[in-house]
Enzyme design. Structure first.
Site, mmCIF file in Angstrom:
data_model
loop_
_atom_site.group_PDB
_atom_site.id
_atom_site.type_symbol
_atom_site.label_atom_id
_atom_site.label_comp_id
_atom_site.label_asym_id
_atom_site.label_seq_id
_atom_site.Cartn_x
_atom_site.Cartn_y
_atom_site.Cartn_z
ATOM 1 N N GLU A 54 0.879 -1.235 0.016
ATOM 2 C CA GLU A 54 0.000 0.116 -0.058
ATOM 3 C C GLU A 54 0.975 1.294 -0.102
ATOM 4 O O GLU A 54 0.659 2.306 -0.601
ATOM 5 C CB GLU A 54 -0.899 0.114 1.076
ATOM 6 C CG GLU A 54 -1.976 -1.074 1.197
ATOM 7 C CD GLU A 54 -2.876 -0.967 -0.133
ATOM 8 O OE1 GLU A 54 -2.916 0.066 -0.741
ATOM 9 O OE2 GLU A 54 -3.461 -1.838 -0.630
ATOM 10 N N TYR A 113 -6.727 6.717 3.382
ATOM 11 C CA TYR A 113 -6.626 5.630 2.511
ATOM 12 C C TYR A 113 -6.095 4.261 2.904
ATOM 13 O O TYR A 113 -6.692 3.071 3.064
ATOM 14 C CB TYR A 113 -6.201 5.669 1.012
ATOM 15 C CG TYR A 113 -5.921 4.921 0.364
ATOM 16 C CD1 TYR A 113 -7.081 3.794 -0.354
ATOM 17 C CD2 TYR A 113 -4.833 4.178 0.177
ATOM 18 C CE1 TYR A 113 -6.850 2.805 -0.816
ATOM 19 C CE2 TYR A 113 -4.751 3.172 -0.435
ATOM 20 C CZ TYR A 113 -5.585 2.202 -0.944
ATOM 21 O OH TYR A 113 -5.391 1.159 -1.459
ATOM 22 N N ASP A 140 -9.716 6.096 -2.806
ATOM 23 C CA ASP A 140 -8.365 6.330 -3.275
ATOM 24 C C ASP A 140 -8.796 7.298 -4.580
ATOM 25 O O ASP A 140 -10.280 7.482 -5.060
ATOM 26 C CB ASP A 140 -7.627 5.502 -3.779
ATOM 27 C CG ASP A 140 -8.164 4.256 -4.801
ATOM 28 O OD1 ASP A 140 -9.407 4.371 -4.895
ATOM 29 O OD2 ASP A 140 -7.490 3.697 -5.468
#
Length: 354
Positions: free
Chosen positions: A36, A119, A137
């Site tokens: 991520e 996020y 996102d």
DNA sequence: AACGCGGGGCT
DNA sequence: AGCCCAGCGTT
């Protein structure tokens, strides 16, 4: 297929169309976290190799915590947004140390980590722990803005709040992880920024933007980033055997990476100014043509001036690197190109004159 | 709320 | 040339 919800349709589409990505093979928080951070503002294709190389170098959070920051930055070289690497390293040390290797396991605790925002916290919380918190996102913004008709500027904070609520309302309670994966993948592959595949879209019957012919107008962004021109003149000091590099500290761009002595300003140095500066260190030998390097917010016009030094005794502060070891430090893209391709013929000329 | 922060791909 | 990408931290 009547009576299927927004989430039902997205998940059904996802099961038929999803890519086989390595971070979808695991629920290990460490690996999901690495993926991520890499994928922040970065395309899957661009980040893939970095994901594999980082996990090979640092199989566990403890391995990452015990590494030198310079080693992490070297592995991050070329990926951009280098504060991500710094925060990754600091957070690994926080988890391996005070948290005793136990990864935070809910949205709120994840949000407290350096480099982890709304996020990323939602992504890790849902993918690893199945917490029902919606990810928002760029992909999700686009899907929601088009489908539900959010016409306010998506880069305004009030709209972001609205989109977060909208995403949260429509998350499928039983399968938050799959829903989050599905809506992002849908945005990446089907509801794309340009030329989305509306003709075979499973949401076409109820899409606001398609019905009103506003697909190419949504999402709407108000701001556009200004690109400022900057000229950089680099002075590459060498005796033909070693090069003088310098670590950038508090320099804005490329913080913690290495480059050369430089003069940065609105315009490039004049020829006489180049000669004058070179004289301070040694003898001017060669200059490259200007290369233009584009960042999101800068247009860099870069030249390299090779300067031969006789002795290193009275050199400016910096790091002396043997030419054959010039690949070892983390450097910005244009420096890498110069070191590994453009520069060779220039400093080999210096060697002959020694 | 606005800005700084990379590099690459697509149109 | 402009836009966007599995955004976040700082001011």
């Amino acid at each position: 297929m009547p009576n299927l919800s927004f989430s039902d349709r997205i998940i059904r589409w996802y099961r038929a169309n999803k890519r086989d990505l390595p971070w979808r093979q695991t629920h290990e928080p460490y690996r999901i976290w690495i993926s991520e951070i890499i994928l922040q503002q970065t395309r899957v294709d661009q980040g893939m190799d970095y994901y594999h190389r980082l996990l090979e170098a640092f199989p566990t959070v403890t391995d990452l915590a015990n590494a030198d920051l310079d080693q992490v930055l070297k592995l991050w070289q070329g990926l951009g947004y280098y504060s991500r690497a710094r925060n990754l390293h600091a957070t690994a040390q926080w988890i391996a140390g005070p948290l005793k290797g136990k990864f935070p396991s809910n949205y709120k605790d994840l949000l407290a980590l350096k480099g982890v925002g709304p996020y990323t916290a939602a992504a890790i919380a849902s993918f690893c722990f199945n917490e029902p918190v919606a990810v928002v996102d760029g992909n999700v913004e686009r899907v929601l803005a088009r489908y539900f008709g959010v016409e306010e500027p998506v880069d305004a904070s009030a709209t972001k709040k609205l989109l977060q609520q909208l995403a949260q309302e429509h998350i499928a309670a039983p399968r938050p992880a799959e829903h989050n994966q599905a809506i992002m993948e849908f945005g990446a592959l089907q509801c794309t920024p340009k030329n989305p595949s509306c003709a075979n879209c499973p949401l076409q019957a109820s899409c606001f933007a398609l019905r009103l012919g506003k697909v190419s107008d949504l999402p709407f962004k108000a701001k556009r980033t200004q690109v400022k021109a900057v000229a950089i003149d680099y002075f590459v000091l060498t005796d033909g055997r070693e090069l003088l590099l310098r670590k950038r500290v508090d320099q804005g761009i490329w913080n913690n990476l290495h480059d050369f002595l430089s003069i940065e300003g609105e315009a490039p140095l004049t020829d006489s100014a180049v000669q004058r500066e070179a004289k301070k260190f040694g003898e001017w030998r060669a200059s490259t043509e200007t290369v233009v390097h584009l960042l999101s917010h800068r247009k860099l016009s870069i030249r390299f001036h090779v300067v031969q030094v006789k002795r290193w005794e009275e050199r400016p502060n910096g790091v002396l690197v043997k030419i054959r070891n010039r690949h070892e430090l983390a450097v910005p893209k244009p420096i890498h190109d110069f070191l590994m391709e453009v520069g060779g013929p220039l400093w080999s000329g210096v060697r002959k004159k020694n």
